[in-house]
Design a protein around this motif. Sequence first.
Motif, PDB file in Angstrom:
ATOM      1  N   ILE A 274       0.458  -1.303   0.383  1.00  0.00           N
ATOM      2  CA  ILE A 274       0.359   0.023   0.462  1.00  0.00           C
ATOM      3  C   ILE A 274       0.410   1.090   0.142  1.00  0.00           C
ATOM      4  O   ILE A 274       0.518   2.283  -0.650  1.00  0.00           O
ATOM      5  CB  ILE A 274      -0.979  -0.106   1.340  1.00  0.00           C
ATOM      6  N   LYS A 285       1.995   8.416  -3.720  1.00  0.00           N
ATOM      7  CA  LYS A 285       0.955   7.872  -3.361  1.00  0.00           C
ATOM      8  C   LYS A 285      -0.269   7.155  -4.241  1.00  0.00           C
ATOM      9  O   LYS A 285       0.004   7.430  -5.080  1.00  0.00           O
ATOM     10  CB  LYS A 285       0.433   9.050  -3.052  1.00  0.00           C
ATOM     11  N   LEU A 286      -0.895   6.590  -3.855  1.00  0.00           N
ATOM     12  CA  LEU A 286      -1.449   5.414  -4.721  1.00  0.00           C
ATOM     13  C   LEU A 286      -2.713   6.577  -4.738  1.00  0.00           C
ATOM     14  O   LEU A 286      -3.162   7.746  -4.492  1.00  0.00           O
ATOM     15  CB  LEU A 286      -2.658   4.296  -3.748  1.00  0.00           C
ATOM     16  N   LEU A 289      -7.307   3.435  -2.122  1.00  0.00           N
ATOM     17  CA  LEU A 289      -7.269   2.485  -1.266  1.00  0.00           C
ATOM     18  C   LEU A 289      -8.650   1.707  -1.370  1.00  0.00           C
ATOM     19  O   LEU A 289      -9.185   3.045  -0.719  1.00  0.00           O
ATOM     20  CB  LEU A 289      -6.653   2.375  -0.362  1.00  0.00           C
ATOM     21  N   ALA A 326      -5.985   7.599   5.568  1.00  0.00           N
ATOM     22  CA  ALA A 326      -5.410   7.647   4.880  1.00  0.00           C
ATOM     23  C   ALA A 326      -3.925   8.796   4.470  1.00  0.00           C
ATOM     24  O   ALA A 326      -3.502   8.207   3.452  1.00  0.00           O
ATOM     25  CB  ALA A 326      -6.449   8.294   3.582  1.00  0.00           C
ATOM     26  N   THR A 331      -2.281   7.598   0.691  1.00  0.00           N
ATOM     27  CA  THR A 331      -3.038   7.124  -0.737  1.00  0.00           C
ATOM     28  C   THR A 331      -3.553   8.757  -0.768  1.00  0.00           C
ATOM     29  O   THR A 331      -3.958   9.551   0.263  1.00  0.00           O
ATOM     30  CB  THR A 331      -3.992   6.146  -0.724  1.00  0.00           C
ATOM     31  N   ILE A 334      -9.494   7.307  -0.166  1.00  0.00           N
ATOM     32  CA  ILE A 334      -9.686   5.737   0.384  1.00  0.00           C
ATOM     33  C   ILE A 334     -11.207   5.963   0.183  1.00  0.00           C
ATOM     34  O   ILE A 334     -12.195   6.541   0.197  1.00  0.00           O
ATOM     35  CB  ILE A 334      -9.438   6.255   1.719  1.00  0.00           C
TER      36      ILE A 334
END
Length: 432
Positions: A274, A285-286, A289, A326, A331, A334
Amino acid sequence: MMLSSVLFFLLATAISKIQSANAFASSSFKKYGSQHRLASNKATVTLQSSTSSISNNDSSSTPPPNVLCIGETLWDSLPSGIFLGGAPSNVAVHLAYLFKNAPSASSDNKADEINNNRPTVAVATCLGKDQLGKEAQRRLALNCVRTDYVQYHSEWETGMATAILDSNGDATYEFNTPAAWDGLCLDSYLKCLIQQREEEQRTDSHEEEEEKDNESHHVLFVMGTIAGRLDNDHGATSLSTLMSVRNSAPEGTVVVDINLRSPWYKEETVLELIRGSSEEKEKKKLALLKVNEEELVILERWCGNMDTNADDLFGDALKIRMEQLAQALNTQRICVTRGDKGAALWCDNGIGASFTENSGCSLPNKKNGSDTVGAGDAFLASLINSLFIHGETSEKALERACALGGYVAGCRGATPAHGDAPDTLRNVFSIV
């Protein structure tokens, strides 16, 4: 003479596969007109190599991203039959359904409209050299999912998951282990795609580019955690492949769906996938998620957020929980799903954060033998389509995702045809 013919055949086959893979990584990314208007609400989506941003305006934009779903493809053995499954593959099939029925940019040439502006979806997975593997690839292709990145394992069989359903139709799974999907490698085709994304990121970060007349499709990578279930045990390679993509992909271009199937996960492995590797100088960063309410509690415990209440699943209390998580997990967005109670989405676009909830949709009567298998995957596919492909608002994205997830929850198998959905649901999740 016979040996020469065989060698020529093998060489031709390899060249053909490389050309096919490059069609997704290169020809799909050819320079097209930068203006991409969407019939739904004229929203435009920009997924740059170095960041992910959604622009709800009518200005010039890159075409929407292509999507590569990475991880397991297997067969679900259910009481009602055997169905093609695996979370990334389910997401890919639902995205293909949605892409097929979606409007594209206005064009006088219909062929150009389809080829230039409509995104494609592909899977990167590993199958066995058996009949089930061949059939899996055939069905994926039949559903308009590109199979350029499908690999075949020399020893392990195609995956099979035996689903045990409870009274609500919810499933627990037993897997054959190891299976072919545990052996996904970072082969030359995946490396080529990742290197192309890295090169574009370096170009974007070091050059002041003038306004472009042409832009290319970028790639959104979608992965789950269960493909890394074996770590490096038994010679498994899927986890290292997922980690390579996670760490190499540009910021804001990776979506991770948590699938915590006991005993097939480890805290440190899930958190690293993650957040990104601790060895990376700058963790990217994602883009998104996705977790369910049970996984939310587990992740909070892993991150040391011990002062939260598991029953706080609505309103400001949930907003605070999601914002804290988050930030802890690196991310931009979220999403927490709550079963038949809908879902919530927290987003940070770099300017400010937003929080949106949807209470779910009224479901038609379930079919006999229906199950909830794949409902979360359908939800995610719709969320991706709305947020990243069409640039819609969080409110609209959740509404569509809940409708598609609800439809699949009332069907048999993970990927029922969208055309069979009741009009009351199809009119919500379809973008027409």
